[in-house]
Design a protein around this motif. Structure first.
Motif, short mmCIF file in Angstrom:
data_model
loop_
_atom_site.label_atom_id
_atom_site.label_comp_id
_atom_site.label_asym_id
_atom_site.label_seq_id
_atom_site.Cartn_x
_atom_site.Cartn_y
_atom_site.Cartn_z
N ILE A 154 12.28 -32.61 -11.40
CA ILE A 154 11.55 -31.60 -10.64
C ILE A 154 11.54 -30.34 -11.49
O ILE A 154 12.36 -30.20 -12.40
N GLY A 155 10.62 -29.42 -11.22
CA GLY A 155 10.55 -28.26 -12.11
C GLY A 155 9.97 -27.03 -11.45
O GLY A 155 9.38 -27.08 -10.37
N ASN A 156 10.17 -25.92 -12.15
CA ASN A 156 9.61 -24.63 -11.74
C ASN A 156 9.03 -23.99 -12.99
O ASN A 156 9.66 -23.98 -14.05
N VAL A 157 7.82 -23.45 -12.90
CA VAL A 157 7.09 -22.96 -14.07
C VAL A 157 6.78 -21.48 -13.95
O VAL A 157 6.36 -21.01 -12.88
N LYS A 158 6.98 -20.75 -15.05
CA LYS A 158 6.60 -19.34 -15.14
C LYS A 158 5.70 -19.16 -16.35
O LYS A 158 5.95 -19.75 -17.40
N THR A 159 4.66 -18.36 -16.20
CA THR A 159 3.73 -18.12 -17.32
C THR A 159 3.50 -16.63 -17.50
O THR A 159 3.53 -15.86 -16.55
N ASN A 160 3.30 -16.23 -18.74
CA ASN A 160 2.84 -14.87 -19.02
C ASN A 160 1.97 -14.90 -20.26
O ASN A 160 1.98 -15.89 -21.02
N ILE A 161 1.21 -13.84 -20.45
CA ILE A 161 0.29 -13.78 -21.59
C ILE A 161 0.76 -12.68 -22.54
O ILE A 161 1.27 -11.65 -22.12
N ARG A 162 0.62 -12.95 -23.82
CA ARG A 162 1.11 -12.02 -24.84
C ARG A 162 0.04 -11.83 -25.90
O ARG A 162 -0.67 -12.76 -26.27
N SER A 163 -0.06 -10.61 -26.40
CA SER A 163 -1.08 -10.26 -27.38
C SER A 163 -0.43 -10.01 -28.74
O SER A 163 0.69 -9.48 -28.82
N GLU A 164 -1.16 -10.36 -29.81
CA GLU A 164 -0.63 -10.16 -31.16
C GLU A 164 -1.77 -9.79 -32.11
O GLU A 164 -2.84 -10.41 -32.09
N PHE A 165 -1.54 -8.79 -32.93
CA PHE A 165 -2.49 -8.38 -33.96
C PHE A 165 -1.88 -8.70 -35.32
O PHE A 165 -0.75 -8.32 -35.61
N VAL A 166 -2.63 -9.41 -36.16
CA VAL A 166 -2.15 -9.79 -37.49
C VAL A 166 -3.18 -9.36 -38.52
O VAL A 166 -4.36 -9.69 -38.43
N SER A 167 -2.72 -8.62 -39.53
CA SER A 167 -3.61 -8.16 -40.59
C SER A 167 -4.08 -9.36 -41.42
O SER A 167 -3.28 -10.19 -41.85
N LYS A 168 -5.39 -9.42 -41.65
CA LYS A 168 -5.96 -10.54 -42.42
C LYS A 168 -6.75 -10.03 -43.62
O LYS A 168 -7.75 -10.61 -44.01
N GLY A 169 -6.31 -8.93 -44.20
CA GLY A 169 -7.00 -8.41 -45.37
C GLY A 169 -7.58 -7.03 -45.09
O GLY A 169 -7.30 -6.40 -44.07
N ILE A 170 -8.40 -6.59 -46.02
CA ILE A 170 -8.99 -5.24 -45.91
C ILE A 170 -9.94 -5.17 -44.71
O ILE A 170 -10.90 -5.92 -44.61
N ASN A 171 -9.60 -4.27 -43.80
CA ASN A 171 -10.48 -3.97 -42.67
C ASN A 171 -10.72 -5.16 -41.74
O ASN A 171 -11.72 -5.23 -41.04
N GLN A 172 -9.78 -6.12 -41.75
CA GLN A 172 -9.90 -7.27 -40.86
C GLN A 172 -8.57 -7.51 -40.16
O GLN A 172 -7.50 -7.46 -40.79
N THR A 173 -8.65 -7.81 -38.88
CA THR A 173 -7.44 -8.06 -38.08
C THR A 173 -7.67 -9.27 -37.18
O THR A 173 -8.72 -9.38 -36.53
N LEU A 174 -6.68 -10.15 -37.18
CA LEU A 174 -6.73 -11.31 -36.29
C LEU A 174 -6.04 -10.95 -34.99
O LEU A 174 -4.87 -10.56 -34.98
N HIS A 175 -6.78 -11.08 -33.90
CA HIS A 175 -6.23 -10.80 -32.57
C HIS A 175 -6.04 -12.13 -31.84
O HIS A 175 -6.99 -12.89 -31.64
N ARG A 176 -4.79 -12.39 -31.44
CA ARG A 176 -4.48 -13.64 -30.75
C ARG A 176 -3.92 -13.35 -29.36
O ARG A 176 -3.18 -12.38 -29.16
N LEU A 177 -4.26 -14.22 -28.44
CA LEU A 177 -3.68 -14.20 -27.10
C LEU A 177 -2.87 -15.47 -26.92
O LEU A 177 -3.38 -16.58 -27.09
N TYR A 178 -1.59 -15.30 -26.61
CA TYR A 178 -0.70 -16.44 -26.42
C TYR A 178 -0.37 -16.61 -24.94
O TYR A 178 -0.25 -15.63 -24.19
N LEU A 179 -0.19 -17.85 -24.55
CA LEU A 179 0.38 -18.15 -23.25
C LEU A 179 1.83 -18.59 -23.47
O LEU A 179 2.09 -19.60 -24.13
N ASP A 180 2.76 -17.81 -22.95
CA ASP A 180 4.17 -18.18 -23.00
C ASP A 180 4.52 -18.88 -21.69
O ASP A 180 4.37 -18.30 -20.60
#
Length: 232
Positions: A154-180
């Motif tokens: 049997i189980g119990n589940v909790k979820t939240n969302i997390r944001s992350e910005f990662v530099s990918k070179g000159i003037n470019q940024t990777l924006h990710r949304l994670y589900l934890d």
């Protein structure tokens, strides 16, 4: 006539012998029960660590598979633009990243519900333990015939969302949304109840942002289905 009269002493001796024999049988029976109980406790003590580890691995496997499958199904029809609205000025410069709270709330709730339902609907599983493991002797562990033992989860589940910005070179940024996703799994066994906490992190959306990251952004980290609507 005197020969036919029973001797009270003989009767007493016979009764004593019967009682003594009965007591010996009772003591013998209790001794056998005691030996069986000791052997059982020794076997349980020897096999419990092995059994708990197998059940723990089984719980992690179940939770991981269900989490990956159900999360994938829940977000397969969504794209980055469904979660984040990019506002630009007339020159195309990014002014603000705005969260689409309606879709985020739907996904968080849907993922938690899907995983919770799938875990609760999981059929009983058989965990096999080798006979050698019951001896408590390391060299015999994992050897011999397999003894199946049925477990339930049997189980119990909790979820939240997390944001992350990662530099990918000159003037470019990777924006990710994670589900934890944190799954509290309880494995019900014939011997005890094993509780496991399994945490999975899955990418729900990502996008390459060209240009400077705006100063205005709604932070999503730590957000759960209970407080996601309070941000707005």
């Amino acid at each position: 006539i005197s020969d036919k009269i029973p001797n009270p002493n003989d009767t007493f001796i016979i009764n004593n012998k019967k009682r003594s024999l009965k007591n010996k049988k009772i003591l013998k029976f209790l001794f056998i029960i005691f030996v069986i109980l000791v052997i059982f406790l020794v076997i349980v003590r020897a096999v419990t660590p092995v059994f708990n580890r197998l059940c723990s691995d089984k719980a992690k496997s179940i939770a991981t598979i269900i989490t990956n499958d159900e999360t994938t199904n829940a977000i397969k029809d969504y794209e980055y633009s469904d979660f984040i609205i990019i506002h630009k000025d007339d020159n195309g410069n990014i002014l603000m990243l705005e969260s689409n709270m309606k879709n985020i709330n739907i996904v968080i709730s849907d993922v938690a519900y899907r995983i919770q339902t799938a875990i609760n609907n999981t059929k009983d599983e058989d965990v096999s333990i080798s006979l050698g493991s019951f001896t408590g002797i390391s060299i015999l562990s994992g050897r011999g015939l397999k003894v199946p033992i049925r477990i339930s989860t049997i189980g119990n589940v909790k979820t939240n969302i997390r944001s992350e910005f990662v530099s990918k070179g000159i003037n470019q940024t990777l924006h990710r949304l994670y589900l934890d996703i944190e799954s509290e799994i309880s494995v019900l066994t014939p011997f005890n109840t094993i509780n496991e906490s399994i945490t999975n992190q899955l990418i729900s959306a990502e996008n390459i942002i060209v240009g400077e990251i705006p100063e205005t952004y709604y932070e999503l980290e730590g957000m759960t289905s209970d407080d996601v609507m309070e941000v707005m």
